[in-house]
Write a protein that holds these residues in place. Structure first.
Motif, PDB file in Angstrom:
ATOM      1  N   PRO A  70       0.818  -1.226   0.000  1.00  0.00           N
ATOM      2  CA  PRO A  70       0.000   0.000   0.000  1.00  0.00           C
ATOM      3  C   PRO A  70       0.847   1.269   0.000  1.00  0.00           C
ATOM      4  O   PRO A  70       1.913   1.309   0.635  1.00  0.00           O
ATOM      5  N   LEU A  71       0.367   2.279  -0.683  1.00  0.00           N
ATOM      6  CA  LEU A  71       1.062   3.567  -0.716  1.00  0.00           C
ATOM      7  C   LEU A  71       1.205   4.142   0.685  1.00  0.00           C
ATOM      8  O   LEU A  71       2.232   4.727   1.024  1.00  0.00           O
ATOM      9  N   LEU A  72       0.175   3.980   1.518  1.00  0.00           N
ATOM     10  CA  LEU A  72       0.240   4.509   2.884  1.00  0.00           C
ATOM     11  C   LEU A  72       1.431   3.920   3.637  1.00  0.00           C
ATOM     12  O   LEU A  72       2.152   4.644   4.343  1.00  0.00           O
ATOM     13  N   VAL A  73       1.652   2.622   3.482  1.00  0.00           N
ATOM     14  CA  VAL A  73       2.784   1.970   4.151  1.00  0.00           C
ATOM     15  C   VAL A  73       4.105   2.523   3.615  1.00  0.00           C
ATOM     16  O   VAL A  73       5.056   2.757   4.377  1.00  0.00           O
ATOM     17  N   GLN A  74       4.170   2.759   2.315  1.00  0.00           N
ATOM     18  CA  GLN A  74       5.393   3.310   1.724  1.00  0.00           C
ATOM     19  C   GLN A  74       5.680   4.713   2.264  1.00  0.00           C
ATOM     20  O   GLN A  74       6.840   5.052   2.545  1.00  0.00           O
ATOM     21  N   LEU A  76       4.791   5.889   5.188  1.00  0.00           N
ATOM     22  CA  LEU A  76       5.220   5.748   6.581  1.00  0.00           C
ATOM     23  C   LEU A  76       6.648   5.230   6.678  1.00  0.00           C
ATOM     24  O   LEU A  76       7.414   5.659   7.553  1.00  0.00           O
ATOM     25  N   ILE A  77       7.030   4.328   5.776  1.00  0.00           N
ATOM     26  CA  ILE A  77       8.405   3.815   5.775  1.00  0.00           C
ATOM     27  C   ILE A  77       9.391   4.926   5.453  1.00  0.00           C
ATOM     28  O   ILE A  77      10.430   5.072   6.116  1.00  0.00           O
ATOM     29  N   VAL A  78       9.080   5.723   4.431  1.00  0.00           N
ATOM     30  CA  VAL A  78       9.985   6.809   4.038  1.00  0.00           C
ATOM     31  C   VAL A  78      10.106   7.844   5.154  1.00  0.00           C
ATOM     32  O   VAL A  78      11.218   8.287   5.489  1.00  0.00           O
ATOM     33  N   TYR A  79       8.978   8.219   5.763  1.00  0.00           N
ATOM     34  CA  TYR A  79       8.991   9.310   6.753  1.00  0.00           C
ATOM     35  C   TYR A  79       9.479   8.856   8.122  1.00  0.00           C
ATOM     36  O   TYR A  79      10.266   9.547   8.770  1.00  0.00           O
TER      37      TYR A  79
END
Length: 224
Positions: A70-74, A76-79
């Motif tokens: 999911p984009l949301l998980v991506q 959160l991983i980046v931030y």
């Protein structure tokens, strides 16, 4: 509590400048992200049609991992994840990186499908004229493929514009975040979120019409 479900025209008029500001941030982030997404996607798309197993494997792994999460998980991983390895990013750069990486994976598949839609004889004819592989791609294959994938790229831009609302979770003051802030201060959910929806429509409907027109004008298919 009743006010939560009521539409307040006076409040709607007052919040229009705030919503317009949020919409401008959303559009800015989307434009920057789609620009970098095009670069990433073009490179990955070329890797997906490469005869060399290394770029093919790397590109395929990238596309499958990004499209499978999911984009949301991506975001959160980046931030929140990158600081663990010493990379600290402000919300906007983190959001742009996440959106660009995600968009790049989908654009890679669009580019791959566009290149594969061109008859193999085009490449053979270009190579027979003495062109290198890259020259044939640049001057023969890409111009034809771009014509085919243009509508699909437009659809990806629209999808990314809507998906940018997920950036509100890392405190970026884009359109959705502005709507939530107004709800928290006015205790009226209906009016701000209706305004948010209308602003998204004002951005996406013209783009949708443009994509539909380009499909009709160019007589191309839509890559899914």
């Amino acid at each position: 509590m009743a006010a939560i479900n009521q539409f307040d025209i006076d409040l709607f008029i007052r919040i229009l400048p705030d919503l317009a500001f949020g919409a401008s941030v959303t559009l800015k982030l989307t434009l920057i992200s789609i620009f970098f997404g095009l670069i990433i996607g073009t490179i990955a798309g070329l890797g997906r049609v490469s005869k060399n197993p290394l770029p093919f494997a790397i590109s395929t792994a990238y596309v499958e991992v990004i499209r499978g999460t999911p984009l949301l998980v991506q975001i959160l991983i980046v931030y929140f994840g990158l600081p663990a390895i010493g990379i600290n990013l402000q919300p906007e750069p983190a959001g742009i990186i996440a959106l660009s990486i995600c968009s790049g994976a989908y654009i890679a598949e669009i580019v791959r499908a566009g290149i594969e839609s061109i008859p193999i004889g085009q490449m053979e004819a270009a190579r027979s004229l003495g062109m290198t592989y890259l020259q044939a791609m640049r001057y023969v294959i890409f111009p034809q493929a771009f014509r085919n994938i243009l509508p699909a790229l437009g659809n990806e831009f629209i999808a990314l514009l809507k998906d940018s609302s997920l950036l509100s979770v890392i405190s970026i003051v884009e359109l959705t975040r502005v709507g939530r802030q107004i709800v928290n201060t006015t205790f009226n959910a209906w009016t701000p979120f209706l305004g948010v929806a209308l602003f998204y429509l004002m951005m996406t409907i013209p783009l949708s019409r443009l994509v539909a027109y380009s499909q009709k004008k160019l007589g191309t298919y839509q890559v899914k």
